[in-house]
Design an enzyme around this catalytic site. Sequence first.
Site, PDB file in Angstrom:
ATOM      1  CD  GLU A   1      -3.058  -1.143   2.101  1.00 30.38           C
ATOM      2  OE1 GLU A   1      -2.980  -0.406   3.093  1.00 30.38           O
ATOM      3  OE2 GLU A   1      -4.052  -1.864   1.875  1.00 30.38           O
TER       4      GLU A   1
ATOM      5  CD  GLU B   1      -5.080 -10.632  -6.119  1.00 31.43           C
ATOM      6  OE1 GLU B   1      -4.442  -9.693  -5.599  1.00 31.43           O
ATOM      7  OE2 GLU B   1      -6.283 -10.853  -5.890  1.00 31.43           O
TER       8      GLU B   1
ATOM      9  CB  CYS C   1      -5.747  -8.482  -9.934  1.00 32.59           C
ATOM     10  SG  CYS C   1      -4.750  -7.488  -8.810  1.00 32.59           S
TER      11      CYS C   1
ATOM     12  CB  CYS D   1      -3.777  -6.273  -5.835  1.00 38.08           C
ATOM     13  SG  CYS D   1      -5.114  -5.088  -5.817  1.00 38.08           S
TER      14      CYS D   1
ATOM     15  CB  CYS E   1      -9.378  -5.588  -7.824  1.00 39.11           C
ATOM     16  SG  CYS E   1      -7.797  -5.218  -8.609  1.00 39.11           S
TER      17      CYS E   1
HETATM   18  N1  THU Z   1      -6.239  -6.272  -2.430  1.00 35.87           N
HETATM   19  C1  THU Z   1      -5.421  -7.219  -2.974  1.00 35.87           C
HETATM   20  O1  THU Z   1      -4.203  -7.209  -2.760  1.00 35.87           O
HETATM   21  N2  THU Z   1      -5.995  -8.168  -3.756  1.00 35.87           N
HETATM   22  C2  THU Z   1      -7.326  -8.308  -3.955  1.00 35.87           C
HETATM   23  O2  THU Z   1      -7.750  -9.254  -4.607  1.00 35.87           O
HETATM   24  C3  THU Z   1      -8.264  -7.323  -3.396  1.00 35.87           C
HETATM   25  C4  THU Z   1      -7.662  -6.185  -2.659  1.00 35.87           C
HETATM   26  C5  THU Z   1      -5.637  -5.277  -1.540  1.00 35.87           C
HETATM   27  C6  THU Z   1      -5.525  -3.894  -2.060  1.00 35.87           C
HETATM   28  C7  THU Z   1      -5.474  -3.103  -0.765  1.00 35.87           C
HETATM   29  O3  THU Z   1      -4.127  -3.092  -0.291  1.00 35.87           O
HETATM   30  C8  THU Z   1      -6.313  -3.900   0.196  1.00 35.87           C
HETATM   31  O4  THU Z   1      -6.406  -5.204  -0.351  1.00 35.87           O
HETATM   32  C9  THU Z   1      -7.705  -3.340   0.429  1.00 35.87           C
HETATM   33  O5  THU Z   1      -8.334  -3.083  -0.773  1.00 35.87           O
END
Ligand code: THU
Length: 164
Positions: A64, A75, A115, A73, A112
Amino acid sequence: MKQKQLTINYTEYTDLNQLPDDEQQLIIKAVEALNTSYSPYSQFKVGAAIQLASGNIVIGSNQENSVSPVCICAERVAIFNAKVTYPDDIIEKIAITASTQNFEIENPVTPCGSCRQVMVEAVNRQKGKEFKIILHSPNNRILVFNSVNDMLPFNFNEKRLQNV
Ligand code: THU
């Protein structure tokens, strides 16, 4: 005018032991990857692990940023990690999991849209060879998709650029 329906195929498991050994191991690697998550803003950790055709495993976790659109993310970190570490290897499976101290996660984390689009490109990069997408929750509910087309139907892909 014609009304149409679309079927999406995936398999649901309720126990880790219902999966083949290598997939159980891959989920364990994804759970371990949660420790590398940098998620001070959402406190929502996501871990991913990729099994390559060579047998090598690469991991990813969400990273983040105080500027939220800059977050990446798990993935995508895992897929890009695979592509820079083993550029010619084939992605066979990706396992994804999540954890948070704020509430019980009841259902598997679902990637998401960005991804999913990167997964479409990853399949394209390996000449259309699909990989399994394994979605896991801490209570061991698991959803398995055999094709990214079931994750992102009607996706835009390289064929569109050639009008195929
Ligand atoms: N996030 C992921 O890493 N992968 C997902 O499939 C959904 C969301 C992360 C992004 C962010 O750091 C946190 O989860 C909240 O959205």
